[in-house]
Every structure is written in structure tokens, then in C-alpha cells.
Design an enzyme around this catalytic site. Structure first.
Site, mmCIF file in Angstrom:
data_model
loop_
_atom_site.group_PDB
_atom_site.id
_atom_site.type_symbol
_atom_site.label_atom_id
_atom_site.label_comp_id
_atom_site.label_asym_id
_atom_site.label_seq_id
_atom_site.Cartn_x
_atom_site.Cartn_y
_atom_site.Cartn_z
ATOM 1 C CG LEU A 102 -74.839 218.288 30.943
ATOM 2 C CD1 LEU A 102 -75.734 219.497 31.522
ATOM 3 C CD2 LEU A 102 -72.926 218.888 31.274
ATOM 4 C CE LYS B 213 -81.572 211.276 20.347
ATOM 5 N NZ LYS B 213 -82.187 211.386 21.076
ATOM 6 C CG ASN C 150 -82.283 207.263 24.081
ATOM 7 O OD1 ASN C 150 -82.966 206.407 24.042
ATOM 8 N ND2 ASN C 150 -82.329 207.746 25.300
ATOM 9 N N GLY D 221 -86.801 214.546 13.275
ATOM 10 C CA GLY D 221 -86.014 213.514 13.269
ATOM 11 C C GLY D 221 -85.770 212.402 14.630
ATOM 12 N N GLY D 222 -84.842 211.433 14.641
ATOM 13 C CA GLY D 222 -84.729 210.689 15.571
ATOM 14 C C GLY D 222 -85.350 210.998 17.075
ATOM 15 C CG ASN E 54 -88.502 218.196 9.763
ATOM 16 O OD1 ASN E 54 -87.672 218.316 10.388
ATOM 17 N ND2 ASN E 54 -88.259 217.450 8.398
ATOM 18 N NE ARG E 55 -83.599 221.456 7.171
ATOM 19 C CZ ARG E 55 -82.027 222.065 7.736
ATOM 20 N NH1 ARG E 55 -82.175 222.333 7.465
ATOM 21 N NH2 ARG E 55 -81.662 220.661 8.401
ATOM 22 C CB THR E 56 -86.609 218.313 5.321
ATOM 23 O OG1 THR E 56 -85.260 218.647 5.311
ATOM 24 C CG2 THR E 56 -86.265 217.118 3.616
HETATM 25 P P1 ATR Z 1 -82.349 213.679 16.777
HETATM 26 O O1 ATR Z 1 -81.572 212.639 16.787
HETATM 27 O O2 ATR Z 1 -81.777 214.674 17.722
HETATM 28 O O3 ATR Z 1 -83.342 213.642 16.068
HETATM 29 P P2 ATR Z 1 -81.946 214.066 13.668
HETATM 30 O O4 ATR Z 1 -81.779 213.290 13.309
HETATM 31 O O5 ATR Z 1 -80.412 214.522 13.101
HETATM 32 O O6 ATR Z 1 -81.054 214.459 15.487
HETATM 33 O O7 ATR Z 1 -82.760 215.468 13.394
HETATM 34 C C1 ATR Z 1 -82.301 216.154 13.271
HETATM 35 C C2 ATR Z 1 -83.795 217.720 13.475
HETATM 36 O O8 ATR Z 1 -83.761 219.251 13.047
HETATM 37 C C3 ATR Z 1 -84.528 217.537 11.865
HETATM 38 O O9 ATR Z 1 -85.758 217.560 12.235
HETATM 39 C C4 ATR Z 1 -84.253 218.503 10.953
HETATM 40 O O10 ATR Z 1 -84.791 218.792 10.252
HETATM 41 P P3 ATR Z 1 -85.031 218.166 8.451
HETATM 42 O O11 ATR Z 1 -85.207 216.955 8.456
HETATM 43 O O12 ATR Z 1 -85.116 219.326 7.675
HETATM 44 O O13 ATR Z 1 -82.598 217.733 8.380
HETATM 45 C C5 ATR Z 1 -83.914 219.687 12.248
HETATM 46 N N1 ATR Z 1 -83.287 220.827 12.137
HETATM 47 C C6 ATR Z 1 -81.273 220.839 11.621
HETATM 48 N N2 ATR Z 1 -81.177 221.908 12.132
HETATM 49 C C7 ATR Z 1 -82.065 222.706 11.022
HETATM 50 C C8 ATR Z 1 -82.182 224.046 10.363
HETATM 51 N N3 ATR Z 1 -81.463 224.450 10.443
HETATM 52 N N4 ATR Z 1 -83.882 224.495 10.374
HETATM 53 C C9 ATR Z 1 -84.745 223.594 10.303
HETATM 54 N N5 ATR Z 1 -84.806 222.467 11.294
HETATM 55 C C10 ATR Z 1 -83.345 221.556 11.390
#
Ligand code: ATR
Length: 292
Positions: free
Chosen positions: A20, A72, A93, A135-136, A159-161
Site C-alpha cells: 500500500l 531489509k 527499510n 528476518g529483517g 523461527n522456522r530456521t
Molecule cells: P522480512 O524482511 O519481511 O523480515 P525476511 O527477511 O525474508 O522478510 O524474513 C521472512 C521471515 O518469515 C523469516 O523469519 C522466515 O523464516 P526462515 O528464516 O525460516 O526463512 C519466515 N517465513 C517465511 N515463510 C515461512 C514459512 N512458510 N514458515 C515459517 N516461517 C516462514
């Protein structure tokens, strides 16, 4: 007749189509009567280097950018200067091109988030907070929650990872006091049933087919659930939270507050209340047009 070149601003990310920011900033440009346009720049990671190189060209029409998921952190090596806050958080950002075409990186997510929490009347002092993501966007949220005087009692983060979470904690921990922060290995250990505030900083929920990260039975009525996603305006997480009687907030007003700060950096002015109201109304109007 010589036409003055139109200044270009925009947002880089992948995806960006949901953003937006164009309607918010184009509304402000019109109200300010400036010859500028705000565009979407969907970019693959491999395109970042060339994109930033071309921005340094003295003929480039681009004077400012916002940065969204997932870049980011990735944009930092291409910038010349970071503000102390962006440096501390390790996330940018907002980018401004100065008169020497040097690229300056800001973080307006962090003050934008805090401004919205204040508007919600949520005081973080002594509170138990659970965070999803690393993430960022998470850097800005976690970092700022650890720097404000209203210090939370505890912040658990999942966090997933796992490795990304560990490196986030290690990196931020070099500059910010994270002694109240505990990374956890699964969502159960977030102890959401004891938490006051749950924040989703992940991109999960942007798409209808996205997984559900939190089982509904962990949510409860004394919780506030904050989802940084604003489109859809009610993610599955927020819908589940509303159903159990939790307070909910999406990221729309954080978008608004960070957008005001970004524009103030680019234009080097304080925006009037009238312009700010027009920006806010523009994004609310656009969102209300979405189908439920
Ligand atoms: P942003 O800048 O918006 O933070 P990013 O740096 O790409 O974007 O971070 C995305 C976040 O969403 C991360 O914490 C990512 O988890 P991973 O570090 O495991 O990739 C999380 N994310 C994205 N898709 C996901 C999914 N399907 N399940 C769980 N976490 C997810």
C-alpha cells in the site's frame, strides 16, 4: 519547452504487489504538489547489484526507496552510510539518495512499530512477549523492544530456521542488551498461554495458502496479537485470535507511521497533520476495497 524530470521513489522487494506504499506516498506527493511518483520495483535478489549501481548514476530519476521482504538485510552492502539505528538493528527499510548520489540507509520500521504500540495503549514494561520470525522485520521489532525504556520482562522468539535465529541473536546481541530474550526451538516453548503479546514478523499469512504457525488452542483472551501483515487485513492468525477474544492489530498503522517517517527523510520536512491524515485515509480506503 523544458519539462522538469519527474522524481521517482518506490519500493523494492519480492513480492511487492500487495504493498500500500504507492497509494500512500502518491497521495502525499499530490497533496504536496511535488513532481514525483512512487512505483513498485519487484526485484530478484540477483538484480539488486545492478539496480543499486544504476541508482548512483547522476541521471537516475530515483531519489528514495523503501525496502520490504526479503531484502531489509540484503541491501546493506550496497549502501554508503547507515544511520546509527539502522546500523544497530542491521536492517534497512528506507533509503535516501543524497545530493552526491550517496545512498543513506534508515530504519523507520522500529519507530513506526513503537508509535503504533503507543496508539494501541500497549505498554511493554514488565510484559511477556512472544515473537515469530527472525528476518529483517524481526530485527527492527526485537531490537527496538530491547532498547526502549519500557523493558519487557521476557521475550521468547521462534523461527522456522534455527540457524537464522541464532545468528540474529548473536549479531544483535553485540550491540543491544538481549538479556531478557530467549530463542526457542518450537512454538510450544514460546509459552503463548502465559504471554501478553504475540507478534508475527514472518511473511506467513500474506498468501491464503500459507501454513498456520500457531495452533488455535494456544491463543487466549488476555493476549494481544499483532501481525505485521496488513494485506489481507485479517490474516488467519488474527482471525483465530479474534475468535478467542484476544485483542488484535494488523500492521497497517505501522506502515502508516513508518511511511510518514520515510517521506520526512526524503523531503527533509515535517509533514503537516493534513498531509498525514490524507496518507492514512488513502491506505484505509484502498484496503477497504479488498474483497473479504
Ligand atoms: P522480512 O524482511 O519481511 O523480515 P525476511 O527477511 O525474508 O522478510 O524474513 C521472512 C521471515 O518469515 C523469516 O523469519 C522466515 O523464516 P526462515 O528464516 O525460516 O526463512 C519466515 N517465513 C517465511 N515463510 C515461512 C514459512 N512458510 N514458515 C515459517 N516461517 C516462514
Amino acid at each position: 519547452m523544458h519539462e522538469e524530470v519527474q522524481a521517482v521513489y518506490g519500493i523494492i522487494g519480492n513480492p511487492v504487489s500487495h504493498s500500500l506504499s504507492p497509494v500512500m506516498h502518491n497521495t502525499a506527493f499530490k497533496a504536496l504538489e511535488v513532481n514525483a511518483v512512487y512505483k513498485l520495483f519487484p526485484l530478484e535478489k540477483i538484480e539488486l547489484e545492478d539496480f543499486f549501481e544504476s541508482m548512483r548514476d547522476e541521471n537516475s530519476p530515483i531519489f528514495g526507496l523503501n525496502v520490504t521482504v526479503p531484502y531489509k538485510e540484503d541491501v546493506i552492502p550496497y549502501l554508503d552510510v547507515l544511520t546509527p539505528l539502522a546500523q544497530k538493528l542491521g536492517a534497512v527499510n528506507t533509503i535516501m539518495v543524497n545530493h552526491e548520489r550517496k545512498l543513506i540507509g534508515y530504519n523507520t520500521d522500529a519507530p513506526g512499530f513503537i508509535a503504533h504500540l503507543k496508539e494501541l495503549g500497549f505498554n511493554t514494561e514488565g510484559k511477556r512477549i512472544a515473537i515469530l520470525g527472525a528476518g529483517g522485520s524481526c530485527r527492527a521489532i526485537l531490537g527496538t523492544l530491547c532498547m526502549i525504556p519500557e523493558r519487557p520482562e521476557s521475550i521468547k522468539i521462534y523461527n522456522r530456521t534455527e540457524s537464522r535465529l541464532q545468528s540474529l541473536i548473536q549479531d544483535l546481541g553485540e550491540r543491544i542488551d538481549l538479556s531478557n530474550v530467549e530463542p526457542v526451538l518450537n512454538v510450544e516453548d514460546l509459552n503463548i498461554e502465559l504471554a501478553d503479546l504475540l507478534i508475527n514478523t514472518t511473511s506467513v499469512g500474506l498468501k491464503a495458502e500459507d501454513p498456520i504457525l500457531i495452533p488455535e488452542d494456544m491463543l487466549h483472551s488476555s493476549l494481544t496479537v499483532y501481525d505485521l501483515i496488513y494485506r489481507p487485513k485479517e490474516t488467519t492468525l488474527l482471525r483465530m485470535a479474534r475468535k478467542v477474544g484476544a485483542k488484535t492489530a494488523n500492521g497497517l498503522n505501522m506502515l502508516y507511521y513508518q511511511g510518514v517517517l520515510s517521506l520526512q527523510h526524503w523531503a527533509n520536512i515535517e509533514l503537516s497533520d493534513d498531509i498525514k491524515i490524507q496518507m492514512k485515509k488513502a491506505i484505509e480506503r484502498e484496503l477497504s476495497n479488498d474483497r473479504k
